[in-house]
Design a protein around this motif. Structure first.
Motif, short mmCIF file in Angstrom:
data_model
loop_
_atom_site.label_atom_id
_atom_site.label_comp_id
_atom_site.label_asym_id
_atom_site.label_seq_id
_atom_site.Cartn_x
_atom_site.Cartn_y
_atom_site.Cartn_z
N PRO B 20 -4.64 -3.92 -7.49
CA PRO B 20 -4.20 -4.90 -6.48
C PRO B 20 -3.31 -4.28 -5.42
CG PRO B 20 -2.91 -5.17 -8.48
CD PRO B 20 -3.88 -4.06 -8.75
N ILE B 21 -3.87 -3.37 -4.62
CA ILE B 21 -3.02 -2.73 -3.61
C ILE B 21 -3.54 -2.98 -2.20
CG2 ILE B 21 -2.09 -0.94 -5.10
CD1 ILE B 21 -4.15 0.99 -3.89
N SER B 22 -2.63 -2.87 -1.26
CA SER B 22 -2.93 -3.10 0.16
C SER B 22 -2.24 -2.05 0.99
CB SER B 22 -2.40 -4.47 0.59
OG SER B 22 -2.97 -5.49 -0.16
N ARG B 23 -2.64 -1.97 2.23
CA ARG B 23 -1.91 -1.13 3.20
C ARG B 23 -1.64 -1.96 4.44
NH1 ARG B 23 -5.00 2.37 0.43
NH2 ARG B 23 -4.00 4.26 -0.31
N PRO B 24 -0.50 -1.68 5.10
CA PRO B 24 -0.15 -2.47 6.29
C PRO B 24 -1.28 -2.41 7.32
CG PRO B 24 1.68 -1.05 5.66
CD PRO B 24 0.52 -0.65 4.81
N ASP B 25 -1.66 -3.55 7.81
CA ASP B 25 -2.72 -3.59 8.82
C ASP B 25 -2.63 -4.92 9.57
OD1 ASP B 25 -4.84 -2.86 10.35
OD2 ASP B 25 -6.27 -2.67 8.69
N PHE B 26 -3.13 -4.90 10.79
CA PHE B 26 -3.15 -6.13 11.57
C PHE B 26 -4.10 -7.13 10.91
CE2 PHE B 26 -1.83 -4.62 16.09
CZ PHE B 26 -0.83 -3.85 15.53
N SER B 28 -3.84 -9.46 8.36
CA SER B 28 -4.01 -9.72 6.92
C SER B 28 -4.32 -11.19 6.68
CB SER B 28 -2.77 -9.29 6.13
OG SER B 28 -1.66 -10.10 6.46
#
Lengths: 314, 103, 399
Positions: B20-26, B28
């Protein structure tokens, strides 16, 4: 050090397209954290609005690496991360970004533990004065008289004074700030980041949804909270309390903006507006705040008290 | 509405691994500009480039040109109106989106 | 080197040999001496690690998870109420797929207060996604703890691991333990691996919202990791056996069960007493054996089916109970062996009550008689009361 806006590079500090409500004070605050401290920062976020603001995987709407964690133990998770970074020889700043519930209620024990151990983390409480994420239920930081969905006729009890409790922990740095005065907040963040040990910043975060005001007024309400004397800005460092520049004018009651200006634009105070007697309850909160400030200021800075006495006697 | 028929092909079911991981991005939460009921419009003649709107914008959707004249990222601006409220010279006007559509 | 160690000190030695970098714990009997020992090792400079002396177990696991997520090998330990208090964080850690090792000194749960051995606290964690092992004796405690790091950090698994050891019977009882050389452990245990780290460089955010569909697939993925762990645990145990000369049988230790007609199934320290009972029973002409569950998660269904499908009967001893149903090992095993053989569950030893080799033997004799009389036996619960109450009529006890 005054903050000059034009000196900030033209980069995106926030992360547009997140799930925050329009006029959200938390995305404002997070942007100031980025402006102040840059990239060598990791956030730990317990349950709350900020866990939702990130939006959906695989994207995150907050411009920091984040360990999301269960509600009660954000400070401990941050202590763990910091210990790991330290053992790896890194001086990454680990910041807990929690709400008022995650700080003053369910997360209080863990925070108090980390403060007592003087773990080298920064703890920011983005205080929107209720459990906003679950739909505006009262917390121990909801102010007197405020409507929430669990205090329909207004809260009967006063707001828990977390910054003063943190001062009682004798941590190296405690400060209050609001999104109404970003320059002040950024200054304090930068100062805190340089201090080793537990740093606490209490950020008042006026919430248009939960406080029921027009979303364009978020910053304005942050300023009014200071100008009415209700939320004094101060720093406590090395045992010394100093009232911050933006609050100095308002320590004198006659200089303060009448509290009515603050509450009349907020739907949550509709009950108070109907009953002027109750407004006194909120005015008492102001007096209590400044009483503590006076006591701490005098006890921590006896020479200035002496000077004042000399001045008054002249 | 058409139903999206996505077929997940797991080549090696024994090593299927998702975290369950994400990366900062426009974006969301998508193009949040669509949430807007009013849009901020900058009057460049009035603007003094004080950058208060840029400072207070919660979404980082006030952008600065080289000369620090500001403009709005309408893809993501949620239309809260803070920029207009903090502008000391009233150089930002909130214009209803509906009216714009009619134009 | 042979040292005489309590089970708790064996855990501490193992954590040291695994070169943990961060540990965090909160005192609870009978776990406490693990972290006391670790603290001593750190302060004497024998172990280069940081200890976070937290204010609760909830925080202990949160701090351990934080350190592990930031890329350091981290360890914690707890027991009983402490384990229940951190239950929420167990879920979070497993779902985060962050390798962590935790020792659990198995102990009864209140009320009333009881600090003695029971497995209720450990088996209560079955659904969290953690890999859960329980050792029989101090040597195995040390070996299982070292193995746990390799299992947890295996890319096919990436799940946290509990090493269970029976309160007081192991935690506070000294026994000779062969402690491997640091150099040999360094050679055997690979450097830390984990699926991701949360650092300024990685920019990773863990745990924000996800779609229900993706959430479902993440759950599926945890199950895949658990299934893979069956193979990994066996591999690791074999590889450990080659390196250090001690092999335990992977998920299940089979003690004289291959030629047995009747098999006792149980886990933890009392397997030692049950092994004594096997000797008694064999002298009496009953071909008994033991399948000792070393890992309750992942549940070794295939092995148990293979070992037990053709037995005349299986007698399960539970040191815990799922109130309203039966012992947890019984319920798991009866579903695994559905319809294959005769089965009975015995609830015994709750709250540290002694169960002697003769008790195991007598229970087995009773079970064998019932099977031979009835032909078919399915008994979910048989109570083995404490000796003091064994001859009292139940009505009298209750009234």
């Amino acid at each position: 050090m005054p903050v000059r806006l034009a000196d900030f590079p033209r980069v995106r500090y926030g992360m547009p397209g997140n799930a925050a409500c329009p006029g959200c004070p938390e995305t404002m605050g997070l942007r100031y954290v980025k402006m102040a401290l840059g990239d060598d920062v990791v956030l730990v976020i317990p349950a709350g609005c900020s866990s939702v603001i990130q939006g959906y995987t695989p994207k995150s709407g907050i411009n920091f690496p984040i360990l999301n964690i269960v509600f009660a133990s954000a400070a401990s998770a941050a202590s763990g991360m910091q210990a790991a970074f330290e053992s790896q020889g890194k001086d990454t700043t680990v910041i807990v970004w929690a709400g008022d519930g995650g700080t003053g209620d369910i997360g209080f024990q863990a925070m108090s533990g980390a403060a007592e151990r003087n773990d080298n983390i920064m703890y920011i409480c983005a205080d929107n004065e209720a459990y906003m994420n679950t739909g505006i239920q009262r917390s121990s930081l909801t102010p007197y008289g405020a409507w929430t969905t669990t205090t329909w006729t207004g809260k009967k009890e006063h707001k828990k004074n977390i910054p003063m409790i943190m001062i009682a922990h004798e941590v190296p740095y405690v400060a209050t700030a609001t999104v109404g005065y970003p320059q002040d907040f950024i200054d304090k963040l930068r100062k805190a980041a340089k201090i080793k040990g537990f740093k606490y910043i209490h950020l008042l975060a006026p919430d248009p949804v939960g406080w029921k005001f027009d979303p364009s007024l978020t910053a304005k309400l942050g300023q009014l909270a200071v100008q009415t004397g209700l939320f004094p800005l101060y720093e406590y460092e090395n045992g010394k309390l100093t009232v911050s520049v933006f609050s100095r004018l308002y320590r004198k009651p006659e200089k303060r903006v009448p509290i009515i200006e603050y509450i009349k634009v907020q739907g949550r105070y509709a009950q108070l507006m109907k009953d002027p007697e109750k407004i006194k309850g909120l005015e008492e909160e102001i007096e209590r705040q400044w009483k503590w400030i006076d006591i701490l200021e005098k006890s921590s800075n006896p020479s200035s008290v002496a000077q004042q006495i000399i001045k008054e006697n002249k | 509405m058409t139903q999206e028929n996505s077929t997940l092909i797991i080549k090696d079911a024994e090593t299927y691994f998702v975290v369950p991981i994400s990366r900062p991005d426009f974006g969301s939460s998508g193009k949040t500009g669509s949430w807007r009921t009013e849009r901020p419009v900058v009057n460049e003649e009035k603007c003094t480039k004080c950058l208060y709107c840029w400072l207070y914008c919660p979404e980082d959707t006030i952008l600065r040109r080289e000369d620090d004249m500001v403009y709005v990222d309408y893809d993501y601006c949620k239309g809260c109106g803070i920029c207009a409220a903090v502008c000391p010279v009233n150089a930002i006007e909130m214009v209803p989106e509906v009216k714009r559509g009619e134009n | 080197m042979i040292k005489t160690l309590t089970g708790n000190y064996a855990v501490a030695e193992a954590a040291k040999l695994a070169r943990i970098k961060v540990t965090s714990a909160y005192p609870i009997t009978p776990q406490t001496t693990i972290v006391e020992k670790l603290s001593e090792m750190i302060e004497k400079g024998e172990l280069e690690a940081k200890m976070i002396r937290v204010e609760s177990e909830h925080s202990a696991l949160a701090a351990t998870l934080g350190a592990a997520a930031a890329g350091s090998r981290a360890f914690t330990a707890t027991a009983s109420h402490g384990l229940l208090y951190m239950h929420e964080v167990l879920w979070w850690t497993a779902s985060a797929r962050i390798p962590v090792v935790m020792a659990v000194a198995a102990r009864a749960i209140g009320a009333p207060w009881n600090i003695h051995v029971e497995h209720s606290d450990v088996v209560d964690q079955r659904d969290t996604g953690w890999i859960i092992g329980i050792a029989q004796e101090n040597q195995e405690v040390l070996d299982m703890t070292i193995q746990a790091f390799r299992i947890s950090e295996d890319p096919r698994v990436y799940l946290p691991v509990i090493v269970g050891l029976d309160g007081f019977i192991l935690t506070h009882t000294v026994a000779p333990v062969n402690v491997p050389d640091q150099k040999d452990v360094d050679n055997w245990l690979p450097p830390r691996r984990q699926p991701y780290v949360i650092t300024p460089e990685s920019k990773i955010a863990m745990g924000n919202m996800t779609s229900d569909d993706d959430y479902y697939m993440m759950r599926y993925s945890i199950q895949v990791g658990q299934e893979a762990a069956k193979k990994v645990i066996e591999e690791v145990d074999q590889s450990y056996g080659k390196a250090f000369g001690r092999y335990y049988g992977g998920l299940v230790e089979c003690y004289r069960c291959d030629d047995a007609d009747y098999v006792m199934v149980l886990m933890g320290s009392w397997a030692g007493d049950a092994k004594e009972a096997v000797k008694i029973l064999r002298e009496k002409g009953i071909n008994a054996g033991i399948a000792r569950i070393r890992f309750i998660r992942p549940w070794p269904a295939e092995i148990l089916r293979e070992k037990l499908y053709n037995k005349k009967g299986v007698l399960v001893f539970d040191r815990s109970i799922s109130f309203g149903n039966a012992g947890q090992l019984f319920t798991e095993l009866s579903s695994t062996l559905y319809g294959m053989t005769n089965i009975r569950g015995v609830i015994a030893g709750l709250g540290g009550v002694d169960v002697l080799p003769e008790d195991f033997a007598n229970e087995m004799i009773d079970f064998v008689n019932k099977v031979e009389e009835n032909g078919k036996v399915y008994d979910p619960i048989k109570w083995l009361f404490p000796a003091k109450y064994r001859n009292v009529k139940i009505e009298e006890v209750v009234s």
